[in-house]
Write a protein that holds these residues in place. Sequence first.
Motif, short mmCIF file in Angstrom:
data_model
loop_
_atom_site.label_atom_id
_atom_site.label_comp_id
_atom_site.label_asym_id
_atom_site.label_seq_id
_atom_site.Cartn_x
_atom_site.Cartn_y
_atom_site.Cartn_z
N GLU A 239 -9.30 4.66 13.11
CA GLU A 239 -10.38 5.19 12.47
C GLU A 239 -10.67 5.19 11.01
N ILE A 240 -9.64 5.56 10.38
CA ILE A 240 -9.56 5.48 9.08
C ILE A 240 -9.53 4.16 8.21
N LEU A 241 -9.00 3.17 8.88
CA LEU A 241 -9.14 1.86 8.66
C LEU A 241 -10.50 1.28 8.69
N ASP A 242 -10.96 1.31 9.79
CA ASP A 242 -12.49 0.91 10.14
C ASP A 242 -13.58 1.70 9.38
N GLY A 243 -13.11 2.87 9.03
CA GLY A 243 -14.47 3.59 8.22
C GLY A 243 -14.22 3.58 6.73
N THR A 244 -13.04 3.04 6.30
CA THR A 244 -13.08 2.68 4.98
C THR A 244 -13.63 1.34 4.55
N LEU A 245 -13.30 0.57 5.72
CA LEU A 245 -14.13 -0.89 5.65
C LEU A 245 -15.49 -0.83 5.80
N ASP A 246 -15.89 0.01 6.80
CA ASP A 246 -17.53 0.13 6.71
C ASP A 246 -17.99 0.54 5.85
N ARG A 247 -17.29 1.73 5.21
CA ARG A 247 -17.94 2.17 3.85
C ARG A 247 -18.16 1.37 2.59
N LEU A 248 -17.11 0.30 2.50
CA LEU A 248 -16.93 -0.76 1.52
C LEU A 248 -18.02 -2.05 2.03
N GLY A 249 -18.57 -2.02 3.08
CA GLY A 249 -19.30 -3.13 3.61
C GLY A 249 -18.45 -4.30 3.79
N LEU A 250 -17.13 -3.98 4.42
CA LEU A 250 -16.35 -5.23 4.32
C LEU A 250 -15.83 -5.30 5.81
N SER A 251 -15.28 -6.39 6.39
CA SER A 251 -14.55 -6.69 7.51
C SER A 251 -13.06 -7.38 7.20
N TRP A 252 -12.38 -7.40 8.22
CA TRP A 252 -10.96 -7.94 8.13
C TRP A 252 -10.89 -9.53 7.42
N ASP A 253 -12.12 -10.12 8.11
CA ASP A 253 -12.21 -11.57 7.77
C ASP A 253 -12.76 -11.66 6.31
N ASP A 254 -13.00 -10.59 5.31
CA ASP A 254 -13.12 -10.63 4.06
C ASP A 254 -12.02 -10.90 3.13
N PHE A 255 -10.95 -10.75 3.63
CA PHE A 255 -9.81 -10.58 2.72
C PHE A 255 -8.85 -11.91 2.93
N ALA A 256 -8.32 -12.25 1.62
CA ALA A 256 -7.51 -13.38 1.63
C ALA A 256 -6.05 -13.12 1.88
N VAL A 257 -5.78 -11.68 1.92
CA VAL A 257 -4.40 -11.07 2.37
C VAL A 257 -4.55 -9.76 2.75
N ILE A 258 -3.82 -9.60 3.74
CA ILE A 258 -3.60 -8.20 4.34
C ILE A 258 -2.16 -7.70 4.49
N GLY A 259 -1.82 -7.16 3.69
CA GLY A 259 -0.36 -6.38 3.58
C GLY A 259 -0.27 -5.22 4.58
N VAL A 260 0.49 -5.37 5.73
CA VAL A 260 1.00 -4.25 6.52
C VAL A 260 2.26 -3.80 6.40
N HIS A 261 2.48 -2.58 6.14
CA HIS A 261 3.90 -2.16 6.08
C HIS A 261 4.68 -2.59 7.31
N GLN A 262 6.01 -3.17 7.06
CA GLN A 262 6.74 -3.68 8.12
C GLN A 262 7.75 -3.20 8.41
N VAL A 263 8.09 -2.72 9.67
CA VAL A 263 9.22 -1.61 10.26
C VAL A 263 10.21 -2.53 11.17
N SER A 264 9.43 -3.27 12.14
CA SER A 264 10.00 -4.44 13.12
C SER A 264 9.03 -5.41 13.35
N MET A 265 9.42 -6.44 13.90
CA MET A 265 8.41 -7.47 14.14
C MET A 265 7.49 -7.12 15.57
N PRO A 266 8.15 -6.71 16.47
CA PRO A 266 7.39 -6.05 17.59
C PRO A 266 6.52 -5.02 17.22
N TYR A 267 6.75 -4.30 16.52
CA TYR A 267 5.99 -3.11 15.96
C TYR A 267 4.71 -3.77 15.22
#
Length: 334
Positions: A239-267
């Motif tokens: 919800e916090i991710l979706d809400g932030t994008l909605d507030r900014l009028g953005l979707s995941w498709d608008d990003f050139a790169v999305i960094g996600v903290h990486q703990v393990s490949m399955p996770y």
Amino acid sequence: MGAHLAGTAVQLAERRLTTAETERRIRAASGTFGPPEGLIKRLTGIESRHVMGDHEQASDLAVAAARKLLAETGTSVAEVDLLLFASASQDMVEPATAHIVAAKLELRCPVMDVKNACNSMLNGIEVADALIATGRYQTVLVAGGEAPSRAVRWSVPDLASFVRTFPGYTLSDAGSAMLLTAGAAGEGVLGCGFSADSSQWEVGTLPSGGSAHPRDVEFSYFAMDGARMKAAFLSLGPEILDGTLDRLGLSWDDFAVIGVHQVSMPYLAEICRRTGVPTDRLVITLPEHGNLASASLPFQLVKARELGRCGPGDLVALVGLAGGVSLGIVVIRL
């Protein structure tokens, strides 16, 4: 007024330790117990990690990244009017490690530590953005140094102990630095969003050094319940991710790169599935470099720029996960 991201730099600890070497070291130190060969790689996808030298401290890695960044951006130490040391690691309990970093850089500006496990750099960006927006500071250096190798338990008597300390075998030592400067609103940091479920703080700890366990060596190692920590992160929901994008009028498709903290490949795969993050926007660093803690997202941004996957004017999102537990996102226009 907004906070412009003037640059990002990372300093990886020079020594590499392969997963095979890690398992051999555990077996050598543990006597009768030893993890099955190849287990760590199968569970995490990690092939190697970075380990700093015995003479190095967390502040040294932060300083190396900061010096690189100041040189790359043509910024003098006199221009920096606030230093934030943002890291899960620290040189010592007192003073704030920011003072040690500032002394090594010969800075004369105010300093403070910002600490929130692997989300420390993201929260450092949030603090810098807010202070720049008020006009209080113009040029803020956010630097961190991660030294988790100092808290890895090598001698484990049994499987239960190995499982409890397992996340420590995934972690890497690294420094990172980000320079934020005052700019026009609508550029640079566009928005931040964070959520937390602090009732889950006990699922992952490094207890020593504080008032609870000031000196007991048994509390100087990572102790984590991986299954409970995973469940805690997933229970936060997107919800916090979706809400932030909605507030900014953005979707995941608008990003050139999305960094996600990486703990393990399955996770990582599960996080993307749960949040809707498109995997073709990721920069995968975990197998070769391990879990870089709070330096993970700055490193992904540096790699993305080196690979030509993002540049001036592009949108990037940095999604962080941290013990405690917390989830956050920072959206930046480069």
